[in-house]
Design a protein around this motif. Structure first.
Motif, PDB file in Angstrom:
ATOM      1  N   ASP A  63      15.906  -2.996   7.208  1.00 29.86           N
ATOM      2  CA  ASP A  63      16.089  -1.555   6.983  1.00 29.86           C
ATOM      3  C   ASP A  63      16.997  -1.304   6.098  1.00 29.86           C
ATOM      4  O   ASP A  63      18.251  -1.674   6.084  1.00 29.86           O
ATOM      5  N   LYS A  64      16.558  -0.704   4.823  1.00 29.58           N
ATOM      6  CA  LYS A  64      17.679  -0.641   3.676  1.00 29.58           C
ATOM      7  C   LYS A  64      18.246   0.828   3.845  1.00 29.58           C
ATOM      8  O   LYS A  64      19.127   1.127   2.908  1.00 29.58           O
ATOM      9  N   ILE A  65      17.980   1.748   4.642  1.00 25.04           N
ATOM     10  CA  ILE A  65      18.386   2.967   4.699  1.00 25.04           C
ATOM     11  C   ILE A  65      19.354   3.099   5.965  1.00 25.04           C
ATOM     12  O   ILE A  65      20.524   3.600   5.849  1.00 25.04           O
ATOM     13  N   ILE A  66      19.166   2.595   7.143  1.00 24.31           N
ATOM     14  CA  ILE A  66      19.848   2.725   8.113  1.00 24.31           C
ATOM     15  C   ILE A  66      20.274   1.281   8.674  1.00 24.31           C
ATOM     16  O   ILE A  66      19.483   0.437   8.839  1.00 24.31           O
ATOM     17  N   SER A  67      21.546   0.995   8.678  1.00 27.46           N
ATOM     18  CA  SER A  67      22.144  -0.411   8.941  1.00 27.46           C
ATOM     19  C   SER A  67      21.809  -0.685  10.457  1.00 27.46           C
ATOM     20  O   SER A  67      22.026  -0.012  11.306  1.00 27.46           O
ATOM     21  N   CYS A  68      21.239  -1.977  10.652  1.00 22.76           N
ATOM     22  CA  CYS A  68      20.899  -2.532  12.170  1.00 22.76           C
ATOM     23  C   CYS A  68      22.401  -2.504  12.754  1.00 22.76           C
ATOM     24  O   CYS A  68      22.258  -2.451  14.085  1.00 22.76           O
ATOM     25  N   LYS A  69      23.268  -2.676  11.953  1.00 23.62           N
ATOM     26  CA  LYS A  69      24.705  -2.744  12.663  1.00 23.62           C
ATOM     27  C   LYS A  69      24.973  -1.681  13.452  1.00 23.62           C
ATOM     28  O   LYS A  69      25.770  -1.527  14.627  1.00 23.62           O
ATOM     29  N   ASP A  70      24.759  -0.584  12.645  1.00 26.32           N
ATOM     30  CA  ASP A  70      25.029   0.868  13.327  1.00 26.32           C
ATOM     31  C   ASP A  70      24.209   1.065  14.587  1.00 26.32           C
ATOM     32  O   ASP A  70      24.744   1.524  15.523  1.00 26.32           O
ATOM     33  N   ILE A  71      23.013   0.670  14.503  1.00 25.45           N
ATOM     34  CA  ILE A  71      22.198   1.003  15.840  1.00 25.45           C
ATOM     35  C   ILE A  71      22.492   0.004  17.006  1.00 25.45           C
ATOM     36  O   ILE A  71      22.676   0.354  17.937  1.00 25.45           O
ATOM     37  N   GLU A  72      23.133  -1.345  16.573  1.00 21.41           N
ATOM     38  CA  GLU A  72      23.489  -2.171  17.762  1.00 21.41           C
ATOM     39  C   GLU A  72      24.730  -1.766  18.122  1.00 21.41           C
ATOM     40  O   GLU A  72      25.047  -1.949  19.339  1.00 21.41           O
ATOM     41  N   ALA A  73      25.683  -1.115  17.436  1.00 21.97           N
ATOM     42  CA  ALA A  73      26.891  -0.460  17.823  1.00 21.97           C
ATOM     43  C   ALA A  73      26.554   0.536  18.887  1.00 21.97           C
ATOM     44  O   ALA A  73      27.263   0.703  19.985  1.00 21.97           O
ATOM     45  N   MET A  74      25.583   1.481  18.366  1.00 22.44           N
ATOM     46  CA  MET A  74      25.176   2.385  19.319  1.00 22.44           C
ATOM     47  C   MET A  74      24.598   1.980  20.607  1.00 22.44           C
ATOM     48  O   MET A  74      24.878   2.489  21.673  1.00 22.44           O
ATOM     49  N   ILE A  75      23.775   0.816  20.681  1.00 29.49           N
ATOM     50  CA  ILE A  75      23.289   0.245  21.785  1.00 29.49           C
ATOM     51  C   ILE A  75      24.178  -0.164  22.690  1.00 29.49           C
ATOM     52  O   ILE A  75      24.273   0.072  24.105  1.00 29.49           O
ATOM     53  N   LYS A  76      25.322  -0.903  22.225  1.00 29.98           N
ATOM     54  CA  LYS A  76      26.347  -1.395  22.988  1.00 29.98           C
ATOM     55  C   LYS A  76      27.208  -0.409  23.490  1.00 29.98           C
ATOM     56  O   LYS A  76      27.396  -0.415  24.972  1.00 29.98           O
ATOM     57  N   MET A  77      27.495   0.823  22.799  1.00 25.56           N
ATOM     58  CA  MET A  77      28.251   1.744  23.488  1.00 25.56           C
ATOM     59  C   MET A  77      27.581   2.538  24.535  1.00 25.56           C
ATOM     60  O   MET A  77      28.009   2.849  25.544  1.00 25.56           O
ATOM     61  N   ARG A  78      26.149   2.747  24.306  1.00 24.94           N
ATOM     62  CA  ARG A  78      25.619   3.550  25.293  1.00 24.94           C
ATOM     63  C   ARG A  78      25.387   2.405  26.818  1.00 24.94           C
ATOM     64  O   ARG A  78      25.535   3.186  27.611  1.00 24.94           O
ATOM     65  N   LYS A  79      25.073   1.155  26.550  1.00 28.81           N
ATOM     66  CA  LYS A  79      25.149   0.273  27.808  1.00 28.81           C
ATOM     67  C   LYS A  79      26.612   0.339  28.243  1.00 28.81           C
ATOM     68  O   LYS A  79      26.606   0.103  29.723  1.00 28.81           O
TER      69      LYS A  79
END
Length: 281
Positions: A212-228
């Protein structure tokens, strides 16, 4: 038309279909990405078509998404009107699943959750939300990705003068926010930080891609980690090669199967929770 006038589409299930479906007629709320047209969201409706689901489709105008500081009140009002609509139709007690696309959908979703989880808004706490699916979201501040998203949202049909004004204005606002961040962070959270602190506790599914060139996968993975870390049930699928909000187009079977499987798990969990709650009364 006023930005607070909802241009939504709602599709009710045909119970004459031979699909297996759900007894509860779940409500799927599709919140589109910036610039998304209803014909694009309609393709996602097909995922739930044979599952006896009611599908509500809505995309906030691009002005509310890319210039939230100016139109934040409008976005909050839009969220309220969407929730009111569920009561007006009489489907507020059905299992409700949000299917949210990109940061555009997330910005509206943030206001929806704040209303639904606000203890002073007891009217909205009656909603039976069972889970949320995030497609290509959420992303943190990203100027380059934001410009790409805005340019795509404006499309070829947008007046050239509007483009010439909107993109520089967007860049200026983002830069000003970056400079003022040490001050403004104490006044209001960014959309990304607000979703990190999202008070809801229903399950979440993240569908994303490292390409994905618009939303970084690192941002999503950081969100996943935080929610867990908050003990929330989180699932995720990294499609690896598909571009922004193109996962369904490139992997239709895998994408559809995962969405339906997640919905079934959410509803089953809600049934079990209610069962044990009744036993403990």
């Amino acid at each position: 038309m006023d930005d607070n006038d909802l241009e939504y589409t709602i599709v009710f299930p045909d119970h004459n279909d031979s699909g297996e479906g759900f007894k509860e007629d779940p409500v799927i709320i599709l919140l589109g990405w910036g610039g998304c047209q209803d014909k694009h969201l309609a393709k996602y409706s097909n995922i739930y078509k044979n599952q006896s689901c009611i599908v509500l489709r809505y995309t906030a105008p691009w002005r509310l998404i890319f210039f939230p500081g100016t139109f934040s009140r409008n976005l909050h009002c839009t969220a309220r009107k969407l929730l009111d609509l569920l009561f007006d139709i009489g489907i507020e007690e059905h299992p409700i699943l949000f299917h949210v696309f990109s940061n555009g959908g997330c910005m509206l979703y943030r206001h929806i959750v704040e209303l639904q989880c606000n203890k002073t808004e007891t009217y909205f706490t009656k909603l039976n939300v069972v889970g949320t699916i995030f497609d290509s979201a959420p992303g943190n501040r990203n100027l380059q990705g934001g410009i790409r998203a805005l340019y795509t949202s404006l499309g070829s049909s947008t007046n050239v003068l509007v483009k010439c004004f909107a993109i520089p204005a967007f860049v200026l606002i983002v830069l000003l926010k970056a400079v003022l961040y040490p001050i403004t962070q104490f006044i209001s959270l960014s959309n990304y930080d607000a979703l990190k602190a999202d008070p809801s506790r229903w399950p979440q599914l993240y569908l994303y891609s490292k390409a994905d060139k618009i939303i970084s996968c690192k941002d999503i993975e950081a969100m996943i980690k935080m929610r867990k870390l908050l003990a929330i049930q989180v699932q995720s699928v990294n499609f690896n090669t598909s571009q922004h909000v193109n996962h369904f187009r490139e992997f239709p079977n895998e994408y559809s199967t995962k969405c339906i499987s997640f919905l079934k798990e959410c509803i089953q969990q809600t049934r079990l929770t209610r069962f044990f709650d009744r036993k403990n009364i």
